[in-house]
Write a protein that holds these residues in place. Sequence first.
Motif, short mmCIF file in Angstrom:
data_model
loop_
_atom_site.label_atom_id
_atom_site.label_comp_id
_atom_site.label_asym_id
_atom_site.label_seq_id
_atom_site.Cartn_x
_atom_site.Cartn_y
_atom_site.Cartn_z
N TYR A 149 -6.25 -4.36 4.56
CA TYR A 149 -5.06 -4.56 5.39
C TYR A 149 -4.61 -6.03 5.34
CZ TYR A 149 -1.91 -4.75 9.34
OH TYR A 149 -0.81 -4.97 10.12
N THR A 150 -5.58 -6.94 5.30
CA THR A 150 -5.25 -8.37 5.23
C THR A 150 -4.44 -8.67 3.96
OG1 THR A 150 -7.25 -8.91 6.43
CG2 THR A 150 -6.25 -10.71 5.18
N ILE A 151 -4.86 -8.09 2.84
CA ILE A 151 -4.12 -8.28 1.57
C ILE A 151 -2.73 -7.67 1.68
CG2 ILE A 151 -3.99 -7.52 -0.84
CD1 ILE A 151 -6.27 -9.12 -0.98
N LEU A 152 -2.70 -6.44 2.21
CA LEU A 152 -1.44 -5.71 2.34
C LEU A 152 -0.43 -6.52 3.17
CD1 LEU A 152 -0.56 -2.71 1.73
CD2 LEU A 152 -1.23 -2.18 4.06
N LYS A 153 -0.91 -6.99 4.29
CA LYS A 153 -0.03 -7.73 5.21
C LYS A 153 0.47 -9.02 4.57
CE LYS A 153 -0.12 -9.88 9.75
NZ LYS A 153 -0.94 -10.23 10.90
N ALA A 154 -0.46 -9.77 3.97
CA ALA A 154 -0.05 -11.05 3.38
C ALA A 154 0.89 -10.82 2.19
CB ALA A 154 -1.29 -11.83 2.94
N ALA A 155 0.59 -9.82 1.37
CA ALA A 155 1.45 -9.55 0.20
C ALA A 155 2.84 -9.11 0.67
CB ALA A 155 0.83 -8.49 -0.69
N ASN A 156 2.86 -8.34 1.76
CA ASN A 156 4.13 -7.84 2.29
C ASN A 156 4.93 -8.95 2.98
OD1 ASN A 156 5.30 -6.10 5.04
ND2 ASN A 156 5.97 -5.58 2.98
N LEU A 157 4.29 -9.64 3.92
CA LEU A 157 5.04 -10.61 4.71
C LEU A 157 5.31 -11.91 3.96
CD1 LEU A 157 3.45 -10.09 8.25
CD2 LEU A 157 5.47 -8.99 7.24
N GLU A 158 4.36 -12.32 3.12
CA GLU A 158 4.54 -13.61 2.43
C GLU A 158 5.24 -13.48 1.09
OE1 GLU A 158 0.72 -15.67 2.24
OE2 GLU A 158 0.30 -15.06 4.30
N HIS A 159 5.10 -12.30 0.44
CA HIS A 159 5.66 -12.17 -0.92
C HIS A 159 6.66 -11.02 -1.04
CE1 HIS A 159 2.91 -15.07 -2.90
NE2 HIS A 159 2.06 -14.68 -1.97
N GLY A 160 6.88 -10.28 0.03
CA GLY A 160 7.88 -9.21 -0.01
C GLY A 160 7.47 -7.97 -0.79
N VAL A 161 6.15 -7.80 -1.06
CA VAL A 161 5.70 -6.60 -1.78
C VAL A 161 5.70 -5.43 -0.80
CG1 VAL A 161 3.86 -5.57 -3.18
CG2 VAL A 161 4.21 -8.05 -3.22
N ARG A 162 6.32 -4.31 -1.20
CA ARG A 162 6.43 -3.14 -0.29
C ARG A 162 5.62 -1.94 -0.78
NH1 ARG A 162 10.16 0.45 0.76
NH2 ARG A 162 9.27 0.97 2.78
N SER A 163 5.49 -1.81 -2.10
CA SER A 163 4.89 -0.59 -2.64
C SER A 163 3.47 -0.85 -3.14
CB SER A 163 5.72 -0.07 -3.80
OG SER A 163 7.01 0.24 -3.35
N PHE A 164 2.55 -0.05 -2.68
CA PHE A 164 1.14 -0.17 -3.07
C PHE A 164 0.61 1.22 -3.38
CE2 PHE A 164 2.23 -3.47 -0.08
CZ PHE A 164 1.59 -4.61 -0.51
N SER A 165 -0.30 1.28 -4.34
CA SER A 165 -1.08 2.49 -4.55
C SER A 165 -2.47 2.24 -3.96
CB SER A 165 -1.19 2.82 -6.04
OG SER A 165 0.07 3.17 -6.54
N VAL A 166 -3.12 3.29 -3.51
CA VAL A 166 -4.43 3.13 -2.87
C VAL A 166 -5.41 4.13 -3.49
CG1 VAL A 166 -5.71 3.29 -0.68
CG2 VAL A 166 -3.37 2.40 -0.69
N ILE A 167 -6.60 3.62 -3.83
CA ILE A 167 -7.72 4.49 -4.26
C ILE A 167 -8.78 4.42 -3.18
CG2 ILE A 167 -9.70 4.73 -5.79
CD1 ILE A 167 -8.33 3.62 -7.98
N ILE A 168 -9.34 5.55 -2.82
CA ILE A 168 -10.53 5.54 -1.98
C ILE A 168 -11.73 5.67 -2.93
CG2 ILE A 168 -11.79 6.65 -0.10
CD1 ILE A 168 -9.10 5.47 0.84
N ASN A 169 -12.55 4.63 -2.96
CA ASN A 169 -13.72 4.65 -3.85
C ASN A 169 -14.97 5.04 -3.07
OD1 ASN A 169 -15.27 4.43 -6.15
ND2 ASN A 169 -15.41 2.19 -6.07
N MET A 170 -15.95 5.51 -3.82
CA MET A 170 -17.28 5.86 -3.30
C MET A 170 -17.18 6.91 -2.19
SD MET A 170 -19.25 2.22 -3.34
CE MET A 170 -18.66 0.83 -4.29
N ALA A 171 -16.26 7.85 -2.39
CA ALA A 171 -16.07 8.90 -1.39
C ALA A 171 -17.08 10.03 -1.64
CB ALA A 171 -14.66 9.46 -1.49
N ARG A 172 -17.43 10.73 -0.56
CA ARG A 172 -18.35 11.87 -0.71
C ARG A 172 -17.64 13.07 -1.32
NH1 ARG A 172 -21.70 11.79 4.70
NH2 ARG A 172 -19.55 11.77 5.38
#
Length: 266
Positions: A153-176
């Motif tokens: 979330y920290t990366i998401l927020k900083a990338a969004n608010l400081e650099h204007g990045v809106r679109s992200f893909s997300v992987i959930i790793n090490m899932a059962r």
Amino acid sequence: MAQSIAIASGKGGVGKTSIAVNVALILRQLGGRVTLLDADFGTANAHILMGENLSPKIDKAMLSDGGLSDALIKTSHGITLLSGGSAARDLIDLKKTDRLQLIRNFDAINDETDYLIVDTPAGASDATLAFVAAANCVLLVVVGEPTSFMDAYTILKAANLEHGVRSFSVIINMARDGQEARRHFDQFLAIALRFLDVELTYAGHLPISAPLRRSVVMRKPLMANSNDAIGPEGQALQSIVQKLLKAPTNESHGIRFFLDTAGKET
Ligand SMILES: Nc1ncnc2c1ncn2[C@@H]1O[C@H](COP(=O)(O)OP(=O)(O)OP(=O)(O)O)[C@@H](O)[C@H]1O
Ligand SMILES: [Mg+2]
């Protein structure tokens, strides 16, 4: 124009490098010309996972004007590697101008690259954010733990608010399993949408995998041999790549890989 995919997580040890190397291999198997930038400067380790031995002189070359080509390593896997160097302390704290120069230097290989995969370091440093903002696809790697949610979330927020990045893909790793992974994605999505104007695309999950862990120890990436039978983790990685290729792209302005500052193609 070459496509650039930045892989970030905030939290360390969640699988960024393993995913970066295997995504690069899958794109190669699909016929793409792939460059992998290991942006973990000073403590780079993608080459270790790939079973490559680096010559230390490459470290500084890629930061000089026009020096990128000299720093490229042709790996035995058919992927071109640009490594941030290991045991090289002088690369750990890259100056902002060096970072921007490095991002611009990628213009030189636009014609010989279809995909650039950027393995970013853990944390939400200016360097990680600059590489995230410079890519046209951002992949966040999250594991189902509150610490991972918080750091992603920290990366998401900083990338969004400081650099204007809106679109992200997300992987959930090490899932059962898939259900657990989807639940974790939905939880993360709810947190993100509560506070930020962002668009998150679920790129799928990677199960906890003994073969994946073993491949790191053996220094032979899971997807290195396309003739081997592909297990569930290999299928999951292939499906992740297909989703990434269709994911919404980062439309933010600023310094970009293979683009000029005005957002125009070079
Ligand atoms: N799906 C998985 N199943 C089992 N082990 C995994 C999985 N994904 C990653 N690992 C293991 O977790 C460890 C950390 O992985 P990796 O180095 O790829 O993470 P990282 O996010 O790049 O770490 P760092 O933040 O230190 O760069 C490795 O031992 C790797 O084999
Ligand atoms: Mg790593």
